[in-house]
Design an enzyme around this catalytic site. Structure first.
Site, PDB file in Angstrom:
ATOM      1  CD1 TRP A 451      76.249   9.387 -72.471  1.00 28.03           C
ATOM      2  CD2 TRP A 451      74.253  10.326 -72.163  1.00 28.03           C
ATOM      3  NE1 TRP A 451      75.877   9.974 -73.661  1.00 28.03           N
ATOM      4  CE2 TRP A 451      74.648  10.547 -73.504  1.00 28.03           C
ATOM      5  CE3 TRP A 451      73.031  10.826 -71.733  1.00 28.03           C
ATOM      6  CZ2 TRP A 451      73.860  11.262 -74.413  1.00 28.03           C
ATOM      7  CZ3 TRP A 451      72.253  11.525 -72.641  1.00 28.03           C
ATOM      8  CH2 TRP A 451      72.668  11.728 -73.950  1.00 28.03           C
ATOM      9  CG  HIS A 452      72.498   5.923 -66.538  1.00 32.10           C
ATOM     10  ND1 HIS A 452      71.136   5.675 -66.636  1.00 32.10           N
ATOM     11  CD2 HIS A 452      72.618   7.289 -66.464  1.00 32.10           C
ATOM     12  CE1 HIS A 452      70.473   6.823 -66.622  1.00 32.10           C
ATOM     13  NE2 HIS A 452      71.353   7.819 -66.520  1.00 32.10           N
ATOM     14  CD  GLN A 453      78.997   5.902 -69.452  1.00 33.23           C
ATOM     15  OE1 GLN A 453      78.411   6.547 -68.585  1.00 33.23           O
ATOM     16  NE2 GLN A 453      79.332   6.432 -70.612  1.00 33.23           N
TER      17      GLN A 453
END
Length: 516
Positions: A451-453
């Site tokens: 979840w580190h877009q």
């Protein structure tokens, strides 16, 4: 809230997440400046947000944008869900609360790409020291104690977290008192995680920066309002168009518009505003205001593979259920860690690996690539701003990532099967001692997002750069971007802390530009 809404503000900040909250607070500290902070989601006053242990309950809820990537042939055809925070605090209200500053080499790379030493590690370190209210062992060289961001080591960590540190030492990886000092200046190491938790409650960046400032008459926070596009006249941003309760509103900005919507929504709003690749925009009949082919390109994320062990006796998770972290190198000769591990105190299989059999009681090494070589892209699917983008995350598409992933899983297994864990585990649940094609197949099946877009409107000086060193969008006056999309490459570790730095620098540059 709409009744109090003005038709014009000095600065409009779109997105109340990890960067936008910082920009809004810092600008609102000037009482003469009228600041509007717009958020698509709602309040953060919910137990699932404030109780650190309940963070998984936010995934797939109304506080999650619920983005879905396209099916990926490099992940055996799987389509990953891409959770992103929607609500006050953005990602900092639904994440695992880890505070990870990024590596020295990341910030020095930002400085080199942008041509601005203000982005260098040495300068950024001083900002971190200024904004932290550090609760661990004193370390004045690296930690500050008077800032708005309450940072503490995970409180009373689980025996399984201590076992991870012991296992790291056992296989020759150094351990540190905290992960945000000297550990992030060399090849890495292991540590108890730093967390944004205060008195047992989540301390999001919205709570740290904006919440104490809500009574200021010059700051307006507008929730449940989705930004559709930036209003541009003669190559200058003059306001925004938002939709709220089915109504379309236009609000003007006297000085600047700041996009802090995250690495998926920021490029989307740019494209719907006529800023992006000429061919992409004209395909959907969107009038081109500024040709910037890098908008939506260079998509990066940390990909992770869950390796799981079976507890000998159940051990209840503590805090957020993730209290130990490790960064290391997959091969000799690297100047910085390229693999990243967060220990999770319960089983975390993927949709596909769940079928391999998951213990009822167990723990996971959430092992990932800190420096992925693969690059994805975002594409329009419609001229209608309410229609989602196509997300081609493209994880594991570069063969270099598979080589690193194999080394990553091997290191993971060495840690989990070390002597230090013997009192706590019955055995390894997955992947087990597999090699070659079987291991690569496990990696493709196990891969999920951290979840580190990021990186979809990157800062730099080449043809694919979207913003300059001051975060100004090329070719458009009075429009800046302040979120993870401006990263030229994803930082090592969780992206929340770097987003706070991006917000701090953006606010400082806006104030300087307007003599505030």
């Amino acid at each position: 809230m709409v009744a109090e809404l003005r038709s014009q503000y000095d600065v409009i900040i779109c997105g109340a997440g990890s960067s936008g909250s910082v920009v809004a607070r810092r600008l609102a500290e000037n009482a003469d400046l009228r600041v509007l902070l717009i958020e698509a989601g709602g309040s953060d006053d919910a137990e699932a947000v404030l109780d650190p242990a309940q963070w998984p309950a936010n995934l797939g809820s109304e506080r999650d944008w619920g983005f879905q990537a396209q099916p990926n042939p490099h992940l055996n055809g799987r389509a990953l869900s891409m959770a992103m925070g929607k609500g006050l605090g953005g990602g900092s209200s639904i994440n695992v609360m880890v505070w990870a500053r990024g590596h020295r080499s990341d910030w020095d790379y930002f400085a080199a790409e942008s041509g601005d030493a203000g982005w260098s590690y040495d300068n950024v370190l001083q900002i971190y020291r200024r904004i932290e209210n550090w609760q661990g062992s004193p370390d004045p060289r690296y930690r500050g104690v008077s800032g708005p961001v309450w940072v503490q080591p995970a409180s009373d960590p689980s025996p399984i977290a201590h076992a991870m540190l012991d296992a790291a030492r056992e296989i020759g990886i150094p351990t540190f008192a905290h992960p945000n000092g000297v550990m992030m200046e060399g090849p890495g190491g292991a540590s108890i995680s730093d967390m944004l938790v205060r008195d047992g409650r989540r301390q999001s960046l919205y709570r740290a920066y904006v919440h104490p400032w809500l009574d200021r008459p010059n700051l307006t926070v507008l929730t449940d309002a989705t930004v559709r596009r930036v209003l541009i006249e003669q190559q200058r941003a003059v306001g925004v168009e938002v939709v709220r309760a089915g109504q379309i509103l236009e609000i003007s900005a006297r000085a600047e518009v700041v996009l802090s919507l995250g690495a998926i929504q920021t490029p989307k709003v740019l494209m719907h505003s006529g800023i992006g690749d000429h061919a992409e925009l004209t395909r959907f009949g969107i009038p081109v205001v500024q040709h910037l082919p890098g908008v939506g390109q260079n998509f990066q994320d940390h990909v992770s593979f869950g390796c799981i062990w079976d507890y000998a006796e159940p051990i209840a998770p503590r805090n957020s259920g993730s209290e130990a972290t490790l960064y290391w190198t997959s091969r000799p000769g690297l100047d910085a860690p390229d693999v990243l591990f967060c220990q999770v105190e319960f089983p975390v299989p993927s949709d596909r690996t769940a079928a391999r059999g998951v213990p009822a009681q167990g723990w996971t090494m959430f092992a990932g690539l800190a420096r992925p070589a693969s690059r994805g892209r975002l594409q329009l699917t419609s001229a209608d701003p309410s229609v989602p983008l196509a997300i081609e995350a493209n994880m594991m598409s570069d063969p270099a990532d598979m080589a690193t992933a194999v080394a990553c899983v091997d290191l993971c297994r060495a840690l989990g099967n070390a002597q230090a864990f013997r009192p706590h585990v019955r055995g390894e649940a997955m992947p087990g001692d597999i090699k070659g094609g079987a291991l690569e197949d496990f990696i493709r099946d196990a891969a999920v997002t951290y979840w580190h877009q990021s990186c979809t409107a990157k800062m730099g000086r080449d043809a694919l750069s979207v913003v300059d060193a001051s975060l100004n969008v090329y070719g458009i006056d009075a429009l800046r971007i302040a979120d993870a999309s401006i990263m030229p490459r994803v930082t090592a570790g969780n992206t929340q802390a770097p987003c706070a730095i991006i917000g701090e620098r953006a606010a400082q540059m806006i104030a300087q530009a307007h003599g505030l």
